[in-house]
Scaffold this active site. Structure first.
Site, PDB file in Angstrom:
ATOM      1  N   GLY A  78      32.346  30.829  45.378  1.00 38.36           N
ATOM      2  CA  GLY A  78      33.781  30.613  45.589  1.00 38.36           C
ATOM      3  C   GLY A  78      33.982  29.829  46.870  1.00 38.36           C
ATOM      4  O   GLY A  78      33.061  29.167  47.364  1.00 38.36           O
TER       5      GLY A  78
ATOM      6  N   GLY B   7      49.136  30.776  46.795  1.00 32.61           N
ATOM      7  CA  GLY B   7      50.074  30.493  47.880  1.00 32.61           C
ATOM      8  C   GLY B   7      49.718  29.385  48.834  1.00 32.61           C
ATOM      9  O   GLY B   7      50.393  28.360  48.863  1.00 32.61           O
TER      10      GLY B   7
ATOM     11  N   PHE C 123      56.024  31.951  54.701  1.00 34.73           N
ATOM     12  CA  PHE C 123      55.329  33.025  53.992  1.00 34.73           C
ATOM     13  C   PHE C 123      55.623  34.321  54.724  1.00 34.73           C
ATOM     14  O   PHE C 123      56.074  34.300  55.872  1.00 34.73           O
ATOM     15  CB  PHE C 123      53.815  32.743  53.988  1.00 34.73           C
ATOM     16  CG  PHE C 123      53.225  32.588  52.618  1.00 34.73           C
ATOM     17  CD1 PHE C 123      53.814  31.757  51.679  1.00 34.73           C
ATOM     18  CD2 PHE C 123      52.062  33.267  52.257  1.00 34.73           C
ATOM     19  CE1 PHE C 123      53.258  31.606  50.414  1.00 34.73           C
ATOM     20  CE2 PHE C 123      51.506  33.119  50.991  1.00 34.73           C
ATOM     21  CZ  PHE C 123      52.101  32.294  50.072  1.00 34.73           C
TER      22      PHE C 123
ATOM     23  N   ASP D 155      29.922  43.088  44.270  1.00 29.31           N
ATOM     24  CA  ASP D 155      28.454  43.194  44.261  1.00 29.31           C
ATOM     25  C   ASP D 155      27.835  43.040  45.648  1.00 29.31           C
ATOM     26  O   ASP D 155      26.961  43.811  46.037  1.00 29.31           O
ATOM     27  CB  ASP D 155      27.852  42.128  43.335  1.00 29.31           C
ATOM     28  CG  ASP D 155      28.373  42.230  41.916  1.00 29.31           C
ATOM     29  OD1 ASP D 155      28.824  43.319  41.526  1.00 29.31           O
ATOM     30  OD2 ASP D 155      28.336  41.207  41.202  1.00 29.31           O
TER      31      ASP D 155
ATOM     32  N   GLN E 215      44.761  45.818  49.930  1.00 29.74           N
ATOM     33  CA  GLN E 215      46.095  45.251  49.792  1.00 29.74           C
ATOM     34  C   GLN E 215      46.578  45.320  48.345  1.00 29.74           C
ATOM     35  O   GLN E 215      45.872  44.903  47.432  1.00 29.74           O
ATOM     36  CB  GLN E 215      46.086  43.793  50.241  1.00 29.74           C
ATOM     37  CG  GLN E 215      47.466  43.147  50.124  1.00 29.74           C
ATOM     38  CD  GLN E 215      47.560  41.892  50.961  1.00 29.74           C
ATOM     39  OE1 GLN E 215      47.149  40.824  50.522  1.00 29.74           O
ATOM     40  NE2 GLN E 215      48.079  42.018  52.167  1.00 29.74           N
TER      41      GLN E 215
ATOM     42  N   HIS F  82      49.383  43.765  46.209  1.00 31.39           N
ATOM     43  CA  HIS F  82      50.332  42.654  46.258  1.00 31.39           C
ATOM     44  C   HIS F  82      51.616  43.090  45.574  1.00 31.39           C
ATOM     45  O   HIS F  82      51.581  43.644  44.479  1.00 31.39           O
ATOM     46  CB  HIS F  82      49.742  41.425  45.559  1.00 31.39           C
ATOM     47  CG  HIS F  82      50.468  40.160  45.884  1.00 31.39           C
ATOM     48  ND1 HIS F  82      51.725  39.886  45.397  1.00 31.39           N
ATOM     49  CD2 HIS F  82      50.122  39.100  46.652  1.00 31.39           C
ATOM     50  CE1 HIS F  82      52.119  38.704  45.863  1.00 31.39           C
ATOM     51  NE2 HIS F  82      51.161  38.205  46.625  1.00 31.39           N
TER      52      HIS F  82
ATOM     53  N   LEU G  92      48.938  37.535  39.146  1.00 34.91           N
ATOM     54  CA  LEU G  92      49.626  37.361  40.423  1.00 34.91           C
ATOM     55  C   LEU G  92      50.799  36.379  40.328  1.00 34.91           C
ATOM     56  O   LEU G  92      50.682  35.309  39.745  1.00 34.91           O
ATOM     57  CB  LEU G  92      48.616  36.826  41.442  1.00 34.91           C
ATOM     58  CG  LEU G  92      49.156  36.446  42.823  1.00 34.91           C
ATOM     59  CD1 LEU G  92      49.558  37.689  43.591  1.00 34.91           C
ATOM     60  CD2 LEU G  92      48.119  35.660  43.591  1.00 34.91           C
TER      61      LEU G  92
ATOM     62  N   GLU H 234      53.472  34.851  46.568  1.00 32.74           N
ATOM     63  CA  GLU H 234      54.449  35.119  47.602  1.00 32.74           C
ATOM     64  C   GLU H 234      55.300  33.881  47.862  1.00 32.74           C
ATOM     65  O   GLU H 234      56.408  33.962  48.392  1.00 32.74           O
ATOM     66  CB  GLU H 234      53.677  35.493  48.874  1.00 32.74           C
ATOM     67  CG  GLU H 234      54.522  35.988  49.995  1.00 32.74           C
ATOM     68  CD  GLU H 234      53.647  36.688  51.039  1.00 32.74           C
ATOM     69  OE1 GLU H 234      52.856  37.569  50.651  1.00 32.74           O
ATOM     70  OE2 GLU H 234      53.752  36.345  52.217  1.00 32.74           O
TER      71      GLU H 234
ATOM     72  N   ARG I 264      53.261  42.221  53.159  1.00 32.37           N
ATOM     73  CA  ARG I 264      53.037  42.671  51.780  1.00 32.37           C
ATOM     74  C   ARG I 264      53.038  44.188  51.609  1.00 32.37           C
ATOM     75  O   ARG I 264      53.548  44.713  50.621  1.00 32.37           O
ATOM     76  CB  ARG I 264      51.708  42.102  51.269  1.00 32.37           C
ATOM     77  CG  ARG I 264      51.797  40.630  51.015  1.00 32.37           C
ATOM     78  CD  ARG I 264      50.486  40.048  50.579  1.00 32.37           C
ATOM     79  NE  ARG I 264      50.664  38.629  50.275  1.00 32.37           N
ATOM     80  CZ  ARG I 264      49.672  37.799  49.967  1.00 32.37           C
ATOM     81  NH1 ARG I 264      48.434  38.242  49.942  1.00 32.37           N
ATOM     82  NH2 ARG I 264      49.922  36.539  49.689  1.00 32.37           N
TER      83      ARG I 264
ATOM     84  N   HIS J 228      45.059  43.688  45.105  1.00 33.08           N
ATOM     85  CA  HIS J 228      44.956  42.243  45.279  1.00 33.08           C
ATOM     86  C   HIS J 228      43.799  41.826  46.172  1.00 33.08           C
ATOM     87  O   HIS J 228      43.121  40.840  45.896  1.00 33.08           O
ATOM     88  CB  HIS J 228      46.266  41.726  45.874  1.00 33.08           C
ATOM     89  CG  HIS J 228      46.313  40.239  46.046  1.00 33.08           C
ATOM     90  ND1 HIS J 228      46.053  39.363  45.019  1.00 33.08           N
ATOM     91  CD2 HIS J 228      46.599  39.474  47.129  1.00 33.08           C
ATOM     92  CE1 HIS J 228      46.173  38.116  45.464  1.00 33.08           C
ATOM     93  NE2 HIS J 228      46.488  38.153  46.733  1.00 33.08           N
ATOM     94  N   TYR J 229      43.556  42.586  47.231  1.00 35.79           N
ATOM     95  CA  TYR J 229      42.618  42.081  48.239  1.00 35.79           C
ATOM     96  C   TYR J 229      42.024  43.245  49.026  1.00 35.79           C
ATOM     97  O   TYR J 229      42.703  44.216  49.326  1.00 35.79           O
ATOM     98  CB  TYR J 229      43.381  41.148  49.196  1.00 35.79           C
ATOM     99  CG  TYR J 229      42.488  40.455  50.189  1.00 35.79           C
ATOM    100  CD1 TYR J 229      41.872  39.251  49.877  1.00 35.79           C
ATOM    101  CD2 TYR J 229      42.239  41.036  51.434  1.00 35.79           C
ATOM    102  CE1 TYR J 229      41.037  38.631  50.785  1.00 35.79           C
ATOM    103  CE2 TYR J 229      41.398  40.423  52.352  1.00 35.79           C
ATOM    104  CZ  TYR J 229      40.808  39.216  52.025  1.00 35.79           C
ATOM    105  OH  TYR J 229      39.982  38.588  52.917  1.00 35.79           O
TER     106      TYR J 229
ATOM    107  N   ARG K  67      46.421  42.197  55.375  1.00 28.97           N
ATOM    108  CA  ARG K  67      46.257  40.745  55.477  1.00 28.97           C
ATOM    109  C   ARG K  67      47.586  40.049  55.237  1.00 28.97           C
ATOM    110  O   ARG K  67      48.316  40.397  54.306  1.00 28.97           O
ATOM    111  CB  ARG K  67      45.251  40.242  54.441  1.00 28.97           C
ATOM    112  CG  ARG K  67      45.160  38.726  54.410  1.00 28.97           C
ATOM    113  CD  ARG K  67      44.067  38.221  53.508  1.00 28.97           C
ATOM    114  NE  ARG K  67      44.331  38.384  52.078  1.00 28.97           N
ATOM    115  CZ  ARG K  67      45.159  37.613  51.374  1.00 28.97           C
ATOM    116  NH1 ARG K  67      45.846  36.656  51.964  1.00 28.97           N
ATOM    117  NH2 ARG K  67      45.313  37.823  50.081  1.00 28.97           N
TER     118      ARG K  67
END
Lengths: 623, 299
Positions: A14, A49, A115, A216, A235, A237, A247, A250, A283, A348-349, A383
């Site tokens: 990623g 976002g 944001f 992992d 988190q 969301h 999602l 935001e 959030r 979400h996170y 976050r």
């Protein structure tokens, strides 16, 4: 035994993994990526976002750092936050120079928007598909540079030496399982391994994360001895589609979208959840407000609230949020140009993760981590939107440079049991950790064999010996799983744990629920000893891969719950029914968990609030 | 059958690791597979009965799913399996496949990850058309819903196809930003007009799912044809004003090759199946026009 050898091995493809690989190669390293997905399939692509960067007159990295520390509820480490905020402009413009298709202002500069939790509109974006544009831009650079990718290889384990203290250990490579061909092979890293495996949303039932996000890397590093940090901070969301967890950025609220309850009240203001910032509060604040509305009977269908953006007008919506129109139509059957979207909080996170310093290095020599799987920590207990993508590229690049032997400043953040720390204690209803047993190879208990720690077998202890033994252990584990003819299947175990986590370790947490979750996880661990893989095939055996992932889900579900039970306060995303206040006198410290060969150990490290030129004094966090 | 299933397994993994325990793999594996087959026979029977009862009682969808495994007895000959999945409002083809796998047969294999049409993993051939499983509502489909791997690709197993050829084509068009006009300062942006960004916007939406390539008759007949996705990728850069005129010329040369844009016969099949609504055929046509213009200029 197949062994592939490179200077630097990056696990995961990623945003963080790709950036790390590019940086390592620029330092002259022979680098390769090993990833269970082809790079363009990575979940960075789903980020919508934007990227926070202080690019404009009137903005400054200091303001970005202040907002981030406040958003973290003063649990982020200032050296990491200041690194993020000072380097974000450069890294963001680097993406522009690589051709990323940012949205543009009339003067041709990259666009920025407001944001949540930001004192300046510094979220740099590409429509509502910033992650997609970022991921593809970086993969293009990978192709240009000819960096080797072993795709559809599932990394099962890290090859780490077996000294008593993790701080004395060294990582020499990873063990991979070739999903297409069924082969287990070793990947020897002469200089370093960078873990960049992303999120762990599959620990929960309702999540914005991909099916592949099973944490992992965090689980592997944990079992190899690296402490994992602040795992209780997850988190949720505030705007995900109820039926799928997809999602809704935001950015919708950033552009002026409004939240309503069933009575069409603008509850963020009317019920005083965030009297100044309303929908653009942090959030965690918005997520709790929504669930409070639902719990008090003002939710729509007793489940969700409405997010309305119709007043923005079709032109502006299509220009800046077009992707949201498609997502809402395709996955919820609602046309947001015609009616408000139903939304509710969803996992979400993960703010927590593998403990690293601001150079991405862990306490194990040669082992690095970057991105969502890592915890430097830049996010603390919550976050801010728009801070995940800069984290990927900045800490990915730093880890890549460092692993390849490039010049880096000495880190200020200590790792492992070095510097200041204190022991911790938590009262659990059942024993956490590995299930004691000598025969449960798949679970990895008893002998450290199956989860890939290093046993004290004979061997010369050379790097290749360490790697070969790790490969052999994973091969044994695969054979064991494939040979077993009966038992329980991973899908059942996974689903039980996911449901328990969403029921008990969600936005609102109570002691009894957390304890119930630990009991459920224990039961799942017992069940996992009897897990078997029904598909006997060596070709693309997803039954096997998901069974391996489920082990990781178990370890992380437990770590999150342990942290949540231990932390007796309300800070950021972590809310406790019994403790309704932030308690700075006792809790300005990170929750650390060490696997300790199967007997998890809890300890704490003080947060670093001292920045380069200022101290971030904890203040009341209001929006 | 629309799907070709010739497959020769390469055996290089065995040769490479002959010294290891893997040498005994074939026979040990055969035994294991036989044993597993027996052990699971009645278990499956029970599960099927229960599921069938549930399916009868509820509103259910009938799926016919393509099955093939090069090494598992009973699956080496391609076949279709029937699954009856209880229907829930909003259920997609991917949801139904996941349900079938987790409930009836854990060996049912397909790629999937994000569940929201951005990772591009689950392009499938559903009722005779290329679609993303996650983005296709069951309620829009006639029953039985026939689910097959992407046509014109080598099948690895069940619904999983070999994507290597697709990736090779994508990577053959120099799919990365190249410019000689980079600003000096590391904080200085290269400017781009909003209009130019809008011009390339749709082309940047490609998620590499391969649906277009699979739908293209020309690509089916000419293995070297770049295909709609790769040409669209070239378009994305050729039309980006930041790359400059020289680079644009270079890009037009690439897509003008023998197996490039001129092969397209504007059948619009790629445009029709693209899950991201990219006007692929238009992009190809526009590149043809650009190529002609630039040839006249240089002539």
């Amino acid at each position: 035994m197949s062994i592939y050898e490179h200077d630097v091995i990056v696990v995961g493809a990623g945003g963080a993994g790709l950036r790390a690989a590019i940086a390592a190669q620029e330092e002259g390293a022979d680098v390769a990526i090993v990833s269970k997905l082809h790079p363009v399939r990575s979940h960075t692509g789903a980020a919508e976002g934007g990227i926070n960067a202080a690019l404009r007159d009137g903005d400054s990295w200091q303001d970005h750092a202040y907002d981030t520390m406040k958003g973290s509820d003063y649990l982020a480490d200032a050296p990491a936050v200041e690194t993020l905020c000072t380097e974000s402009p450069k890294e963001t413009i680097q993406l522009e120079h690589w051709g990323m298709a940012f949205s543009r202002d009339d003067d041709g500069r990259v666009s920025q928007r407001p944001f949540g939790g930001l004192s300046f509109p510094r979220t740099t974006y590409a429509g509502a598909e910033t992650g997609h544009q970022l991921l593809h831009t970086m993969y293009q650079q990978l192709v240009k540079r000819g960096i080797k990718v072993y795709d559809e290889w599932h990394v099962m384990d890290l090859a780490v030496t077996d000294e008593e203290h993790p701080e004395e250990r060294t990582c020499h490579g990873v063990v991979g399982y070739d999903i297409q061909q069924g082969e287990v092979a070793g990947f020897r890293a002469r200089d370093g391994v960078i873990v960049a495996t992303g999120g762990l949303g599959q620990v929960f039932d309702h999540t914005t994360n991909a099916v592949a996000n099973t944490g992992d890397g965090v689980a592997m590093a944990y079992r190899a001895g690296v402490p994992i940090e602040d795992m209780e901070f997850v988190q949720f969301h505030p705007t995900t589609l109820p039926s799928t967890g997809v999602l809704i950025t935001e950015g919708v609220r950033g552009e002026g979208g409004i939240l309503y309850n069933e009575e069409s009240e603008r509850f963020m203001f009317e019920y005083g959840y965030a009297s100044n910032d309303g929908e653009l509060a942090s959030r965690d604040v918005v997520a709790r407000a929504e669930l409070t509305e639902v719990n008090e009977g003002r939710g729509v269908d007793d489940e969700y609230v409405h997010l309305d953006m119709r007043h923005l007008g079709e032109e502006r919506i299509i220009d800046r949020l077009e992707n949201i129109v498609h997502l809402s139509e395709d996955f919820e059957g609602v046309d947001p140009l015609e009616e408000p979207m139903p939304v509710k909080p969803g996992q979400h996170y993960a703010m927590g993760g593998i403990e690293t310093d601001e150079n991405g290095e862990t306490c194990i020599a040669g082992l690095y981590a970057a991105g969502e799987c890592a915890c430097a920590s830049v996010h603390g207990s919550n976050r801010l939107g728009g801070n995940a993508l800069p984290e990927l590229i900045i800490f990915g690049a730093r880890a890549g440079r460092h692993a390849a032997g490039g010049d880096v400043d000495e880190a200020e953040i200590p790792t492992g049991k070095r510097g200041e720390y204190e022991p911790g204690e938590v009262d659990t209803p059942v024993e956490p950790g590995a299930v004691a047993s000598t025969d449960a190879v798949a679970d990895g208990s008893g002998e450290r064999a199956a989860d890939g720690g290093v046993t004290a077998e004979t061997g010369d202890g050379s790097p290749s010996d360490v790697l070969e033994r790790a490969v052999e252990r994973q091969r044994t584990r695969i054979e064991w799983l494939l040979n077993k003819d009966d038992g329980i299947q991973h899908a059942e175990i996974r689903s039980d744990v996911q449901q328990s986590m969403t029921a008990n370790v969600n936005v609102f947490r109570e002691e009894e629920g957390l304890k119930q979750s630990l009991r459920d996880i224990r039961e799942a661990r017992e069940a996992y000893r009897d897990v078997f893989v029904k598909d006997p095939s060596r070709t693309f055996n997803t039954d096997l891969v998901q069974t391996l992932e489920t082990r990781n889900v178990l370890d992380l579900a437990e770590a999150i719950t342990l942290g949540a039970l231990a932390r007796e306060e309300f800070r950021g995303a972590h809310w406790r029914a019994e403790f309704q206040e932030r308690r700075d006198e006792d809790w300005l410290k990170h929750t650390m968990l060490s696997w300790n060969d199967g007997t998890p150990e809890l300890w704490y490290r003080p947060v670093l609030l001292e920045g380069e030129s200022k101290e971030y004094e904890p203040k009341v966090r209001s929006y | 059958m629309s799907t070709q299933i010739e497959r020769e397994r390469e055996s290089e993994t065995e040769t490479e690791s002959e010294a290891d325990a893997v040498t005994e793999l074939p026979s040990a594996q055969e035994a294991r597979m036989r044993k597993k087959a027996e052990a699971r026979a009645d278990r499956e029977e029970r599960a099927r009965e229960e599921a069938q009862e549930r399916a009868d009682a509820e509103d259910s969808y009938h799926l016919k799913v393509f099955r093939y495994d090069p090494e598992v007895e009973g699956k080496m000959e391609p076949r279709f399996d029937d699954f009856h999945v209880p229907y829930e409002s909003g259920m997609t083809v991917l949801d139904a496949l996941i349900y079938a796998r987790d409930t009836f047969d854990s060996s049912l294999t397909f790629r999937h990850s994000c569940r929201q049409a951005i990772c591009g993993s689950d392009a499938l051939f559903v009722n005779g058309s290329q679609r993303l499983g996650c983005k296709t509502q069951l309620s829009d489909l006639d029953q039985p819903v026939r689910i097959e791997p992407l046509p014109h690709s080598e099948v690895e197993k069940d619904l999983v196809v070999d994507m290597e050829h697709f990736y090779d084509q994508m990577e053959s068009v120099e799919p990365y930003f190249q410019t000689n006009d980079l600003p000096e300062g590391e904080l200085e942006e290269q400017r781009q007009t909003p209009e130019n960004r809008e011009k390339v916007k749709m082309s940047t939406r490609c998620i590499w799912c391969g649906a277009c390539m699979s739908s293209c008759n020309i690509a089916a007949g000419d293995n070297e044809y770049l295909g709609p996705a790769a040409i669209n990728k070239a378009y994305r850069f050729a039309m980006d004003e930041r790359e400059g005129e020289d680079m644009k010329q270079h890009r037009l040369n690439i897509i003008e090759q023998e197996h490039g844009v001129w092969r397209c016969q504007t059948q619009f099949s790629c445009t029709n199946v693209c899950p991201k609504d990219i006007p692929l055929t238009e992009h190809i046509q526009e590149l043809k026009r650009e190529a002609v213009k630039s040839n006249l200029k240089f002539w």
